[in-house]
Enzyme design. Structure first.
Site, PDB file in Angstrom:
ATOM      1  N   ASP A   1      31.378  35.039  43.507  1.00  0.00           N
ATOM      2  CA  ASP A   1      31.343  36.321  42.794  1.00  0.00           C
ATOM      3  C   ASP A   1      32.068  37.406  43.575  1.00  0.00           C
ATOM      4  O   ASP A   1      32.912  38.116  43.040  1.00  0.00           O
ATOM      5  CB  ASP A   1      29.886  36.757  42.563  1.00  0.00           C
ATOM      6  CG  ASP A   1      29.197  35.921  41.500  1.00  0.00           C
ATOM      7  OD1 ASP A   1      29.882  35.172  40.799  1.00  0.00           O
ATOM      8  OD2 ASP A   1      27.965  36.024  41.382  1.00  0.00           O
TER       9      ASP A   1
ATOM     10  N   ASP B   1      26.213  37.296  45.665  1.00  0.00           N
ATOM     11  CA  ASP B   1      25.973  36.611  44.394  1.00  0.00           C
ATOM     12  C   ASP B   1      25.178  37.547  43.490  1.00  0.00           C
ATOM     13  O   ASP B   1      24.048  37.934  43.828  1.00  0.00           O
ATOM     14  CB  ASP B   1      25.212  35.303  44.646  1.00  0.00           C
ATOM     15  CG  ASP B   1      25.342  34.332  43.488  1.00  0.00           C
ATOM     16  OD1 ASP B   1      26.358  34.395  42.774  1.00  0.00           O
ATOM     17  OD2 ASP B   1      24.428  33.515  43.286  1.00  0.00           O
TER      18      ASP B   1
ATOM     19  N   LYS C   1      23.050  38.327  40.221  1.00  0.00           N
ATOM     20  CA  LYS C   1      22.195  37.636  39.267  1.00  0.00           C
ATOM     21  C   LYS C   1      21.543  38.650  38.337  1.00  0.00           C
ATOM     22  O   LYS C   1      21.220  39.771  38.747  1.00  0.00           O
ATOM     23  CB  LYS C   1      21.107  36.832  39.983  1.00  0.00           C
ATOM     24  CG  LYS C   1      21.651  35.726  40.887  1.00  0.00           C
ATOM     25  CD  LYS C   1      22.409  34.661  40.090  1.00  0.00           C
ATOM     26  CE  LYS C   1      22.942  33.570  40.990  1.00  0.00           C
ATOM     27  NZ  LYS C   1      23.756  32.575  40.245  1.00  0.00           N
TER      28      LYS C   1
END
Length: 338
Positions: free
Chosen positions: A244, A257, A259
Site C-alpha cells: 500500500d 497497510d 485497512k
C-alpha cells in the site's frame, strides 16, 4: 489444682473442710459450686477453621463461615484458586508453540544489500505495476494457510450474514466492501501524490468520507513517501505482493497497510493476519533489487466508516522480526501443500 478438682467431683461433702469462710444466713454458699457443672458438660466441638492460618486465608475463611448458602461466583472461585494454588501456568502452550522454527531461514533485513543514499532523493514515490506470474502472492499464501480456528470463525460469520442478507445480498455486501477499499486507497494516493487533482472530489464522496476523516490525525505523522501501490517480490523465497505505502511514520521508515473496518480494532491482535502481511512485505522489499532502501518497521492503520479516529498499530523492529518468523512458517506450510 487437679487434686482440688478430683476432690470436688468425688467428695463434695468435704467442701466445708476446704472453705472455712463463715457465711451469713442470707448468703447462699452453694452458689460457689455453680462452676463445677462445667465438669459434667459436653466438650465443645472444635472448629476446623480455627486451625487455619487466619491471616493468610482471611477472605476465604470469612466467606465460608459467614454464609449458609454459597455466594461464590466464577470470579471469586478463580481468586481463591490463585490464592491457594497460585496462578495457572499459561506459558506452557506458548513455549510449545514457539519451539517450531523455519527450516529455510532467511533474515528479514538483507545483509548483502547495498544502499545508495544518492538515489533516495527522488520526490516521486515508486509505483511498480504488479505482474501476473506463477509466483504466489502474500494474500493467497495467508488465505490457504489460515488456522482451523480462524476458518471456523470466518465461516460462522459468513453463514450469519447469509441468513440476514441472503446469498445475493451477501455477495452485494462483499462487493461494496471491496469497492470502498479501492476508493479509499485511491483517495490516499491522491493525497500523497502532489500532481493528482481529484482529491477534493474524492473527499466529498459519501462512501469514503468517513474513512478519510478517520485517518486525518494519522496522516499528520506521515511523510517522505517512498512507494505507493507498488509491487514487491522476494527474490530468494519467491513470493510477491502489492504494498500500500512505504513512508516515514514519526521519523521511522515503515511499510504501511491501510485497512477499513466497521468495528473497532484497538489492538494489533484484533487485525488477525495483517501483521504477518506487513512483515512479508518488509522482507520482500529488503530482498528486491528494485528498491534502493531497506525497511525495519511496520504500521497497520485501521480506518472506520463512521469517522471515529483510526487506530495506528506501530510495529517496531523486534515485533516485525517475530511476525517474520511466523510468516516463514506459513510460507513453508503453503509450499508443502502445493
Amino acid at each position: 489444682r487437679m487434686r482440688f478438682l478430683q476432690l470436688l467431683s468425688r467428695k463434695p461433702e468435704k467442701l466445708e473442710m476446704l472453705f472455712q469462710i463463715p457465711f451469713n444466713q442470707n448468703q447462699f454458699p452453694h452458689l460457689c459450686l455453680a462452676t463445677s457443672t462445667c465438669l459434667y458438660s459436653k466438650k465443645k466441638k472444635p472448629n476446623g477453621y480455627e486451625q487455619v492460618d487466619q491471616e493468610k486465608y482471611n477472605n476465604l475463611v470469612c466467606s465460608v463461615t459467614s454464609y449458609k448458602t454459597s455466594a461464590q461466583t466464577p470470579e471469586t472461585i478463580l481468586e481463591e484458586d490463585n490464592l491457594l494454588y497460585g496462578p495457572p501456568l499459561k506459558h506452557s502452550l506458548q513455549v510449545k508453540a514457539e519451539t517450531k522454527l523455519p527450516k529455510n531461514w532467511v533474515p528479514l533485513v538483507n545483509p548483502n544489500k547495498r544502499i545508495s543514499h544518492l538515489s533516495m532523493s527522488s520526490d516521486l514515490p515508486m509505483r511498480i505495476p504488479l505482474q501476473r506470474t506463477k509466483v504466489p502472492s502474500v494474500t493467497r499464501i495467508l488465505q490457504q494457510t489460515i488456522s482451523p480456528l480462524q476458518a471456523f470463525y470466518l465461516e460462522r460469520w459468513k453463514q450469519k450474514m447469509i441468513l440476514e442478507l441472503g446469498k445475493d445480498g451477501f455477495a452485494e455486501y462483499t462487493k461494496n466492501l471491496f469497492l470502498q477499499g479501492e476508493l479509499f486507497h485511491a483517495a490516499l494516493e491522491s493525497i500523497f501524490l502532489p500532481q493528482e487533482t481529484s482529491t477534493k472530489e474524492q473527499r466529498e464522496n459519501a462512501v469514503i468520507s468517513g474513512y478519510l476523516a478517520s485517518v486525518e490525525h494519522v496522516l499528520e505523522d506521515i511523510g517522505e513517501v517512498k512507494a505507493l501501490e507498488s509491487a514487491v517480490q522476494h527474490e530468494t523465497l519467491q513470493y510477491l505482493g502489492l504494498v500500500d505505502c512505504v513512508a516515514k511514520y514519526r521519523g521511522q521508515l515503515c511499510v504501511i497497510d491501510w485497512k477499513t473496518s466497521e468495528k473497532p480494532k484497538p489492538f494489533l491482535k484484533n487485525t488477525f493476519d495483517n501483521p504477518l502481511q506487513v512483515a512479508a512485505y518488509i522482507g520482500a522489499i529488503n530482498h528486491d533489487a528494485n528498491y534502493d532502501f531497506q525497511v525495519r518497521c511496520g504500521l497497520v492503520v485501521v480506518a472506520y466508516k463512521d469517522g471515529s479516529p483510526a487506530h495506528p498499530h506501530f510495529m517496531a523492529p523486534d515485533l516485525c522480526s517475530q511476525y517474520w518468523k511466523k510468516w516463514l512458517l506459513r510460507l513453508e506450510e503453503y509450499m508443502d501443500k502445493n
